[in-house]
Design a protein around this motif. Sequence first.
Motif, short mmCIF file in Angstrom:
data_model
loop_
_atom_site.label_atom_id
_atom_site.label_comp_id
_atom_site.label_asym_id
_atom_site.label_seq_id
_atom_site.Cartn_x
_atom_site.Cartn_y
_atom_site.Cartn_z
N THR A 198 0.83 -1.20 0.00
CA THR A 198 0.00 0.00 0.00
C THR A 198 0.86 1.25 0.00
O THR A 198 2.02 1.24 0.43
N GLY A 199 0.29 2.33 -0.46
CA GLY A 199 0.90 3.66 -0.45
C GLY A 199 -0.20 4.70 -0.35
O GLY A 199 -1.37 4.37 -0.12
N GLU A 200 0.15 5.96 -0.54
CA GLU A 200 -0.85 7.02 -0.41
C GLU A 200 -0.58 8.12 -1.43
O GLU A 200 0.57 8.38 -1.80
N ILE A 201 -1.68 8.74 -1.85
CA ILE A 201 -1.62 9.93 -2.69
C ILE A 201 -2.57 10.96 -2.09
O ILE A 201 -3.75 10.66 -1.87
N MET A 202 -2.05 12.14 -1.78
CA MET A 202 -2.86 13.24 -1.32
C MET A 202 -3.02 14.26 -2.45
O MET A 202 -2.04 14.59 -3.11
N VAL A 203 -4.23 14.71 -2.66
CA VAL A 203 -4.53 15.68 -3.70
C VAL A 203 -5.07 16.94 -3.05
O VAL A 203 -6.07 16.89 -2.32
N LEU A 204 -4.41 18.06 -3.29
CA LEU A 204 -4.83 19.36 -2.77
C LEU A 204 -5.16 20.24 -3.97
O LEU A 204 -4.28 20.60 -4.75
N ALA A 205 -6.42 20.56 -4.14
CA ALA A 205 -6.89 21.27 -5.33
C ALA A 205 -7.55 22.58 -4.95
O ALA A 205 -8.44 22.60 -4.09
N GLY A 206 -7.10 23.64 -5.59
CA GLY A 206 -7.71 24.95 -5.43
C GLY A 206 -8.24 25.46 -6.76
O GLY A 206 -8.34 24.73 -7.75
N ARG A 207 -8.56 26.73 -6.80
CA ARG A 207 -9.13 27.31 -8.01
C ARG A 207 -8.11 27.35 -9.13
O ARG A 207 -8.45 27.11 -10.30
N ASP A 208 -6.86 27.64 -8.82
CA ASP A 208 -5.85 27.80 -9.86
C ASP A 208 -4.61 26.94 -9.61
O ASP A 208 -3.53 27.24 -10.11
N PHE A 209 -4.75 25.89 -8.82
CA PHE A 209 -3.61 25.01 -8.58
C PHE A 209 -4.11 23.64 -8.15
O PHE A 209 -5.24 23.47 -7.70
N ILE A 210 -3.23 22.66 -8.32
CA ILE A 210 -3.45 21.32 -7.78
C ILE A 210 -2.09 20.75 -7.39
O ILE A 210 -1.10 20.88 -8.13
N ILE A 211 -2.04 20.17 -6.21
CA ILE A 211 -0.80 19.60 -5.67
C ILE A 211 -1.06 18.12 -5.38
O ILE A 211 -2.02 17.77 -4.69
N THR A 212 -0.22 17.27 -5.92
CA THR A 212 -0.30 15.84 -5.65
C THR A 212 0.92 15.43 -4.83
O THR A 212 2.05 15.67 -5.23
N VAL A 213 0.66 14.84 -3.68
CA VAL A 213 1.72 14.39 -2.78
C VAL A 213 1.68 12.87 -2.72
O VAL A 213 0.66 12.29 -2.34
N ARG A 214 2.78 12.24 -3.09
CA ARG A 214 2.85 10.78 -3.16
C ARG A 214 3.70 10.22 -2.02
O ARG A 214 4.73 10.79 -1.69
N HIS A 215 3.24 9.11 -1.46
CA HIS A 215 4.00 8.36 -0.46
C HIS A 215 4.04 6.90 -0.91
O HIS A 215 3.00 6.28 -1.08
N GLY A 216 5.23 6.38 -1.12
CA GLY A 216 5.38 5.02 -1.61
C GLY A 216 6.10 5.00 -2.94
O GLY A 216 6.18 6.01 -3.66
N ASP A 217 6.62 3.82 -3.30
CA ASP A 217 7.41 3.69 -4.51
C ASP A 217 6.59 3.30 -5.73
O ASP A 217 7.11 3.30 -6.84
N HIS A 218 5.34 2.94 -5.55
CA HIS A 218 4.52 2.48 -6.68
C HIS A 218 3.39 3.45 -7.00
O HIS A 218 2.42 3.07 -7.65
N THR A 219 3.53 4.70 -6.57
CA THR A 219 2.45 5.68 -6.75
C THR A 219 2.75 6.67 -7.86
O THR A 219 2.37 7.84 -7.77
N HIS A 220 3.44 6.24 -8.88
CA HIS A 220 3.84 7.16 -9.94
C HIS A 220 2.61 7.69 -10.68
O HIS A 220 1.67 6.96 -10.96
N LEU A 221 2.68 8.98 -11.02
CA LEU A 221 1.60 9.63 -11.75
C LEU A 221 2.07 10.18 -13.09
O LEU A 221 1.37 10.99 -13.71
N ALA A 222 3.26 9.76 -13.52
CA ALA A 222 3.78 10.28 -14.80
C ALA A 222 2.85 9.90 -15.95
O ALA A 222 2.59 10.69 -16.85
N GLY A 223 2.34 8.69 -15.93
CA GLY A 223 1.43 8.27 -16.98
C GLY A 223 0.15 9.06 -16.99
O GLY A 223 -0.42 9.36 -18.06
N VAL A 224 -0.34 9.43 -15.79
CA VAL A 224 -1.55 10.24 -15.71
C VAL A 224 -1.32 11.62 -16.31
O VAL A 224 -2.13 12.13 -17.09
N ARG A 225 -0.19 12.22 -15.97
CA ARG A 225 0.11 13.55 -16.51
C ARG A 225 0.27 13.51 -18.02
O ARG A 225 -0.24 14.38 -18.74
N GLN A 226 0.97 12.51 -18.53
CA GLN A 226 1.15 12.41 -19.98
C GLN A 226 -0.17 12.19 -20.71
O GLN A 226 -0.41 12.76 -21.78
#
Length: 365
Positions: A131-159
Amino acid sequence: MPRMLQPGNRGSGKQATVAPPPVPVARAVVDCAVYVDGVRQPTGLDFRKALAFVRATGSGFVWLGLHQPDERQMGDVAEAFGLHTLMVEDAVHAHQRPKLELYDDTLFLVLRTVKYIDHDDDEVANDIVETGEIMVLAGRDFIITVRHGDHTHLAGVRQRLESTPEHLKLGPATVVHAVADRVVDSYVAVVQEMESDVDELEERIFAASSRDLDIDVVYLFKREVLQLRRAVYPLGTPLSLLSGNKVTAESAALTPNSKEIRRHFRDVADHLTLVNEMVGEYEERLSSLLDAAATKVSTQMNTDMRKISAWAGIAAVPTAAAGIYGMNFDVMPELHWQFSYPILLIALFTVCFTLWRTFHKYHWL
């Protein structure tokens, strides 16, 4: 003149503790980009300048990706984006349960990620699910993704999002959906992988004899399924809020404005429902396997006790005879009979053989 003692050494004889230098935020930054109308801008700015650029132009949003930031790093990010201290604390310290909260105008979503661990033998595997964790902090003009763990990659999502600007231009809510969709898709993959393991374990338990039964493997899977359930089940309420299925006065602010985004969240919620059903099915099957294994062990114990009792009953016959003839009485006429010994042996053999045939007839032996 007397030599002055250095601060921290006075009277103690110990070396002064030197605080480690602060680690820059850039060490935790995976990617930072500005998106205007769904198109990534070639700015190459850090998150402070990127946020200033977005707010100065009044268009687009910033997507900042972080990987396991510490308190100082997350504090710098919070100062730049105006984040609440409770959000910062949860983002730094992992092991949060899935939840959705709103701090002023910033949405905070916690997702538990899971990964299936390939293993050749269930009996020697210590973990089935990581298991791992992803925290998503989203505002009107920003979004922050915080990952914990080695298998939580989001590069594919961004691409994938960058290849579809028509979706990305809808704003940070699109990124929230994409991250949640990626996490729930990983749930589906894990439960599908575990299905074959549970099937194999079920066959093994019912095919194995009670003497060769290894119940520890069942407990291992039971523990991993419970861990998976803790990661999956609580996410149902946040997805219902984001999809607009549970609209209240308090949850209205958490629901995305775009109807299309809400439809996509409903699709993710449907997939999560499927995962919850499969996890519940695995729990029931494993509980049934534990009951079956316990029944097989209990049956084998009863069979062993019957065999032990049968042999003890047979052995009691010569033991009783030995006890009787071992008494030191003077008047025991059969001791002086010529054929008393062979008669006694024949009688003992006859009684023991009769008992053996009786026990064998009723499958005690």
